[in-house]
Scaffold this motif. Sequence first.
Motif, PDB file in Angstrom:
ATOM      1  N   TYR A  42       0.825  -1.207   0.000  1.00  5.70           N
ATOM      2  CA  TYR A  42       0.000   0.000   0.000  1.00  5.70           C
ATOM      3  C   TYR A  42       0.860   1.258   0.000  1.00  5.70           C
ATOM      4  CZ  TYR A  42      -3.642   3.275   1.034  1.00  5.70           C
ATOM      5  OH  TYR A  42      -4.491   4.335   0.965  1.00  5.70           O
ATOM      6  N   ARG A  98      -6.082  16.861   6.570  1.00  4.07           N
ATOM      7  CA  ARG A  98      -7.353  16.548   7.212  1.00  4.07           C
ATOM      8  C   ARG A  98      -7.089  15.442   8.224  1.00  4.07           C
ATOM      9  NH1 ARG A  98     -11.516  15.946   2.229  1.00  4.07           N
ATOM     10  NH2 ARG A  98     -10.085  14.285   1.720  1.00  4.07           N
ATOM     11  N   GLY A  99      -8.126  15.034   8.931  1.00  2.00           N
ATOM     12  CA  GLY A  99      -7.957  13.985   9.915  1.00  2.00           C
ATOM     13  C   GLY A  99      -7.182  14.481  11.106  1.00  2.00           C
ATOM     14  N   VAL A 100      -6.583  13.565  11.855  1.00  2.00           N
ATOM     15  CA  VAL A 100      -5.906  13.936  13.095  1.00  2.00           C
ATOM     16  C   VAL A 100      -4.389  14.024  12.887  1.00  2.00           C
ATOM     17  CG1 VAL A 100      -7.730  13.045  14.588  1.00  2.00           C
ATOM     18  CG2 VAL A 100      -5.891  11.528  13.873  1.00  2.00           C
ATOM     19  N   LEU A 124      -2.931  13.482   1.434  1.00  2.00           N
ATOM     20  CA  LEU A 124      -2.322  13.267   2.748  1.00  2.00           C
ATOM     21  C   LEU A 124      -3.324  12.530   3.637  1.00  2.00           C
ATOM     22  CD1 LEU A 124      -0.421  13.653   5.146  1.00  2.00           C
ATOM     23  CD2 LEU A 124      -1.075  16.047   5.233  1.00  2.00           C
ATOM     24  N   LEU A 125      -2.968  11.290   4.005  1.00  2.00           N
ATOM     25  CA  LEU A 125      -3.831  10.490   4.877  1.00  2.00           C
ATOM     26  C   LEU A 125      -3.134  10.304   6.217  1.00  2.00           C
ATOM     27  CD1 LEU A 125      -4.642   7.667   2.302  1.00  2.00           C
ATOM     28  CD2 LEU A 125      -6.004   9.696   2.776  1.00  2.00           C
ATOM     29  N   VAL A 126      -3.910  10.251   7.266  1.00  2.00           N
ATOM     30  CA  VAL A 126      -3.351  10.034   8.598  1.00  2.00           C
ATOM     31  C   VAL A 126      -3.374   8.540   8.892  1.00  2.00           C
ATOM     32  CG1 VAL A 126      -3.695  10.420  11.064  1.00  2.00           C
ATOM     33  CG2 VAL A 126      -4.038  12.286   9.423  1.00  2.00           C
ATOM     34  N   ARG A 127      -2.243   8.037   9.397  1.00  2.00           N
ATOM     35  CA  ARG A 127      -2.200   6.640   9.812  1.00  2.00           C
ATOM     36  C   ARG A 127      -1.897   6.631  11.303  1.00  2.00           C
ATOM     37  NH1 ARG A 127       0.925   2.059  10.562  1.00  2.00           N
ATOM     38  NH2 ARG A 127      -0.050   0.191   9.698  1.00  2.00           N
ATOM     39  N   HIS A 128      -2.973   6.539  12.103  1.00  2.00           N
ATOM     40  CA  HIS A 128      -2.756   6.549  13.553  1.00  2.00           C
ATOM     41  C   HIS A 128      -2.396   5.147  14.022  1.00  2.00           C
ATOM     42  CE1 HIS A 128      -6.582   4.542  14.267  1.00  2.00           C
ATOM     43  NE2 HIS A 128      -7.069   5.298  13.308  1.00  2.00           N
TER      44      HIS A 128
ATOM     45  N   TRP B 102     -15.810   6.460  10.771  1.00  2.00           N
ATOM     46  CA  TRP B 102     -14.655   6.672  11.659  1.00  2.00           C
ATOM     47  C   TRP B 102     -13.460   7.196  10.856  1.00  2.00           C
ATOM     48  CZ3 TRP B 102     -12.475   2.092  15.138  1.00  2.00           C
ATOM     49  CH2 TRP B 102     -11.531   2.610  16.015  1.00  2.00           C
ATOM     50  N   ARG B 104     -13.302   9.020   8.101  1.00  2.00           N
ATOM     51  CA  ARG B 104     -13.358  10.383   7.559  1.00  2.00           C
ATOM     52  C   ARG B 104     -12.745  11.417   8.513  1.00  2.00           C
ATOM     53  NH1 ARG B 104     -12.613  14.500   6.256  1.00  2.00           N
ATOM     54  NH2 ARG B 104     -13.629  15.902   4.791  1.00  2.00           N
ATOM     55  N   PRO B 105     -13.153  11.463   9.793  1.00  2.00           N
ATOM     56  CA  PRO B 105     -12.552  12.474  10.672  1.00  2.00           C
ATOM     57  C   PRO B 105     -11.128  12.130  11.115  1.00  2.00           C
ATOM     58  CG  PRO B 105     -14.146  11.185  11.902  1.00  2.00           C
ATOM     59  CD  PRO B 105     -14.250  10.744  10.469  1.00  2.00           C
ATOM     60  N   VAL B 106     -10.741  10.852  11.092  1.00  2.00           N
ATOM     61  CA  VAL B 106      -9.443  10.476  11.663  1.00  2.00           C
ATOM     62  C   VAL B 106      -8.375  10.328  10.572  1.00  2.00           C
ATOM     63  CG1 VAL B 106      -8.221   8.685  12.939  1.00  2.00           C
ATOM     64  CG2 VAL B 106     -10.453   9.453  13.721  1.00  2.00           C
ATOM     65  N   TRP B 107      -8.663   9.563   9.528  1.00  2.00           N
ATOM     66  CA  TRP B 107      -7.709   9.403   8.426  1.00  2.00           C
ATOM     67  C   TRP B 107      -7.774  10.582   7.456  1.00  2.00           C
ATOM     68  CZ3 TRP B 107      -9.357   3.791   6.703  1.00  2.00           C
ATOM     69  CH2 TRP B 107      -8.990   2.882   7.705  1.00  2.00           C
ATOM     70  N   GLY B 108      -8.982  11.157   7.363  1.00  2.00           N
ATOM     71  CA  GLY B 108      -9.207  12.223   6.395  1.00  2.00           C
ATOM     72  C   GLY B 108      -9.990  11.771   5.178  1.00  2.00           C
ATOM     73  N   VAL B 109     -10.278  10.477   5.075  1.00  2.00           N
ATOM     74  CA  VAL B 109     -11.013   9.954   3.914  1.00  2.00           C
ATOM     75  C   VAL B 109     -12.042   8.922   4.366  1.00  2.00           C
ATOM     76  CG1 VAL B 109      -9.305  10.350   2.097  1.00  2.00           C
ATOM     77  CG2 VAL B 109      -9.112   8.326   3.542  1.00  2.00           C
ATOM     78  N   VAL B 112     -10.268   3.929   1.608  1.00  2.00           N
ATOM     79  CA  VAL B 112      -8.994   3.779   0.892  1.00  2.00           C
ATOM     80  C   VAL B 112      -8.922   2.340   0.389  1.00  2.00           C
ATOM     81  CG1 VAL B 112      -7.634   5.536   2.079  1.00  2.00           C
ATOM     82  CG2 VAL B 112      -7.824   3.265   3.078  1.00  2.00           C
TER      83      VAL B 112
END
Lengths: 147, 245
Positions: A42, A98-100, A124-128, B102, B104-109, B112
């Motif tokens: 990925y 966006r996101g956290v 840009l994706l967040v990977r928590h 969940w 959308r607000p955390v990952w941004g999408v 995926v």
Amino acid sequence: MTAADVATARRQLPVRLLLVAGVVLVAVGVLAVAGLQGSLVYYRTTSELVADPELQGQRVRLGGLVVAGTVGTTAEGVRFELTDGVQDVLVINAGQPRGVFQEGQGAVVEGSLGADGVFRSDVLLVRHDNEYRAPAGGTGRPAEDGG
Amino acid sequence: MTSPSPCTADRLLGAATAVVASVAVALALVAAPTDAVQGEPQRLMYVHVPAAWLAYLAFAAVLVASVAHLLTRDLRWDRRAQAAAELGVGMTALAIALGSVWGRPVWGVWWVWDPRLVTTAVLLLVYVGYLGVRGLGDDRAAGARRAAAVGILGFVNVPVVHFSVVWWRTLHQPATVLSPDPAPMDPWMAAALGAAVAAFTLAGVLVVRRRLRDLASADAPVAGAARPPADAPAEALAVVPRAQR
């Protein structure tokens, strides 16, 4: 249903079964080939991206941790460094996160590495991570922290 | 279903579900802290994870019931497999939908194409296909056998979904509890998650039991010893009064 109808149904059945089995086999085959070609990866790590000159200029996903203290805003978005603990890569992203999104957490960006060593991305994706805890400064309970 | 107790058992089960679900809601919304990184959206975990868990459990039940059906050719096992598969499909769809909300607000999408999400979507399609295969053709017994084959083969996908976050790189985070490498979780969050999983499991058993009674009554004319002639119109069974037969 007459006996002839029953016989017809019996003859048709394997055709349907073969169709279903064929679809399943094709799907498994496609997945296997995709896996062998590495398209199931990925995102690339920063070390993999820098070590492979063939990836330069190609559109790829790059994942890593956002290095603390490197996040800054640009005219059209945000800049920061991603790391896998060994190799740092400067990322300039077009668009606000966006996101956290935050320092020390993971992020995956989509774009390409330029000849200047800067990774320019537009996704840009967040990977928590998988750790869940209350904030350091309070209990985090809505009733006790006033929401 | 000759035992006099199923309704009593269902009432007890329903009461237990209500109690555990109330505890889970209180723990999830009041006792559990807001997550330090993700904020309030993290509370979706208390429904997203139990939905995924119940889907796994339901598909495991489909596997067991399908094997039992192929060994015994008993339609009761087939009905158990069908009821469990229906629950599993619903829970998989719920897990995907809640995961999207969940993400959308955390990952941004919303979505995926990462291995966890794709394999879960495939899981949903496989078991929708399982329910579809049952209806191919008019032969109840043959449909049950074909469905059992799909129910057994389809289960291969369940461990693939669960370990997708370990085997491949994904945007989706790895599991925190059911993981080869468990991660820390606030004890109140863990309590809320545990109660929610228990509530979902109890509710799932209740739903399957009720569905099994419906399916059994639908099968009753077929299961009876006296089958109508194969070429008689099916409607005749419903309209001919007993006195004229």
